[in-house]
Design a protein around this motif. Structure first.
Motif, PDB file in Angstrom:
ATOM      1  N   LYS A   1       0.835  -1.206   0.000  1.00  0.00           N
ATOM      2  CA  LYS A   1       0.000   0.000   0.000  1.00  0.00           C
ATOM      3  C   LYS A   1       0.872   1.258   0.000  1.00  0.00           C
ATOM      4  N   HIS A   2       1.915   1.255   0.815  1.00  0.00           N
ATOM      5  CA  HIS A   2       2.816   2.406   0.889  1.00  0.00           C
ATOM      6  C   HIS A   2       3.575   2.572  -0.433  1.00  0.00           C
ATOM      7  N   ALA A   3       4.009   1.463  -1.018  1.00  0.00           N
ATOM      8  CA  ALA A   3       4.745   1.523  -2.280  1.00  0.00           C
ATOM      9  C   ALA A   3       3.889   2.122  -3.386  1.00  0.00           C
ATOM     10  N   ARG A   4       2.615   1.771  -3.410  1.00  0.00           N
ATOM     11  CA  ARG A   4       1.743   2.336  -4.431  1.00  0.00           C
ATOM     12  C   ARG A   4       1.644   3.854  -4.291  1.00  0.00           C
ATOM     13  N   THR A   5       1.583   4.324  -3.069  1.00  0.00           N
ATOM     14  CA  THR A   5       1.528   5.767  -2.833  1.00  0.00           C
ATOM     15  C   THR A   5       2.782   6.454  -3.359  1.00  0.00           C
ATOM     16  N   LEU A   6       3.947   5.870  -3.106  1.00  0.00           N
ATOM     17  CA  LEU A   6       5.205   6.466  -3.537  1.00  0.00           C
ATOM     18  C   LEU A   6       5.393   6.384  -5.044  1.00  0.00           C
ATOM     19  N   LEU A   7       4.940   5.306  -5.656  1.00  0.00           N
ATOM     20  CA  LEU A   7       5.109   5.117  -7.098  1.00  0.00           C
ATOM     21  C   LEU A   7       4.146   5.967  -7.915  1.00  0.00           C
ATOM     22  N   GLY A   8       3.002   6.303  -7.327  1.00  0.00           N
ATOM     23  CA  GLY A   8       1.964   6.961  -8.104  1.00  0.00           C
ATOM     24  C   GLY A   8       1.069   5.931  -8.771  1.00  0.00           C
ATOM     25  N   PRO A   9       0.026   6.390  -9.440  1.00  0.00           N
ATOM     26  CA  PRO A   9      -0.998   5.475  -9.937  1.00  0.00           C
ATOM     27  C   PRO A   9      -0.630   4.688 -11.186  1.00  0.00           C
ATOM     28  N   HIS A  10       0.401   5.107 -11.914  1.00  0.00           N
ATOM     29  CA  HIS A  10       0.629   4.527 -13.240  1.00  0.00           C
ATOM     30  C   HIS A  10       1.803   3.548 -13.313  1.00  0.00           C
TER      31      HIS A  10
END
Length: 291
Positions: free
Chosen positions: A177-186
């Motif tokens: 979940k945290h990684a998705r936030t840092l990576l952004g949606p795409h």
């Protein structure tokens, strides 16, 4: 961008692949492909050279994507890596994915004889050199894609900027979940989940052994995610990193990763016989997890 490999939602992380003979490797990847898994990931440490192994796996199959989960940036200079990647992409269009990692100080210095540099700076320099590497033969229609084996926030952000995305290995759902936030949606987020298809005492001991081995370079990250008293290897920590139990238990963990932002989940099946491909477990999970 075009030409991206198709990973599918579920893949296999063949963490013990260097324990198998070449004949067993070919049989294993053929089985994984026939079962319907989208991608086969594998590591690079002190076993087979990653690009040569990728060529062997691709040659034995027709459809599946083959990904170097953690090809070490210290194993080859950037010119050699760029040439190998483009060669494999030319021979097997859209089926090879280059995953890069900074490895570990002991492997880099004691085994390979290099100096282990600051991970973020070393990876940035390597990516710059990859981007500028010459290649003589006709280039593929689209630039080959790459992902970074990323755990910490700096490497995750770099993966979002300079690669297709990130490939975290052996972290809990909270990290996804945290990684998705840092990576952004795409950006791509392809995580690997450790799993044991069993509930007996042996499975508990096996899980705890793997968590103990993984702890040194995850300690700060796990503490930041709220895990306490890490050295005690308590059940909360072990269960968060290694899902063990029934097919339904493993399927539930896979869907938890997908629900919080993972695009792809590969399963590393841990067994007490690492020299033997876990065909029974791969088959049982495929029958229940794959379309």
């Amino acid at each position: 961008m075009s030409g991206r490999p198709s990973l599918g939602r579920i893949g296999i992380w063949a963490g013990d692949i260097d324990n198998y003979s070449a004949t067993e490797v070919r049989r294993a990847v053929t089985e994984i492909e026939d079962l319907g898994y989208g991608t086969l990931w594998f590591p690079e440490a002190t076993g087979r050279e990653a690009m040569a192994q990728a060529g062997m796996l691709l040659s034995a199959t027709r459809r599946i994507t083959v990904a170097t989960g953690t090809a070490s940036i210290y194993a080859r200079d950037a010119v050699s890596t760029a040439a190998a990647q483009r060669t494999l992409e030319e021979a097997f269009p859209g089926r090879f994915l280059l995953g890069l990692g900074v490895s570990h100080p002991a492997l880099v210095e004691d085994v390979r004889g290099h100096r282990f540099g600051p991970p973020l700076a070393a990876m940035r320099d390597y990516l710059d050199a990859l981007d500028n590497a010459p290649f003589g033969p006709p280039a593929p229609p689209a630039a080959p894609h790459r992902v970074l084996a990323a755990l910490g926030p700096g490497m995750l952000k770099l993966a979002g900027r300079r690669a297709w995305g990130a490939h975290p290995l052996g972290m809990p759902v909270q990290h996804t979940k945290h990684a998705r936030t840092l990576l952004g949606p795409h950006a791509l987020l392809a995580v690997t989940q450790l799993a044991i298809l069993d509930l007996d005492r042996t499975a508990a001991d096996l899980a705890r052994t793997h968590v103990a081995a993984a702890l040194p370079n995850r300690r700060v990250l796990l503490h930041d995610l709220g895990f306490q008293d890490l050295d005690a290897l308590n059940d909360e920590l072990v269960d968060a990193l290694v899902v063990r139990g029934t097919i339904d238990d493993i399927a539930h963990r896979v869907h938890q990763h997908l629900d919080v932002g993972a695009d792809h989940v590969s399963l590393h099946l841990l067994t007490t016989t690492p020299h033997v491909p876990p065909l029974r477990q791969w088959r049982a999970l495929a029958a229940n997890l794959l379309p």
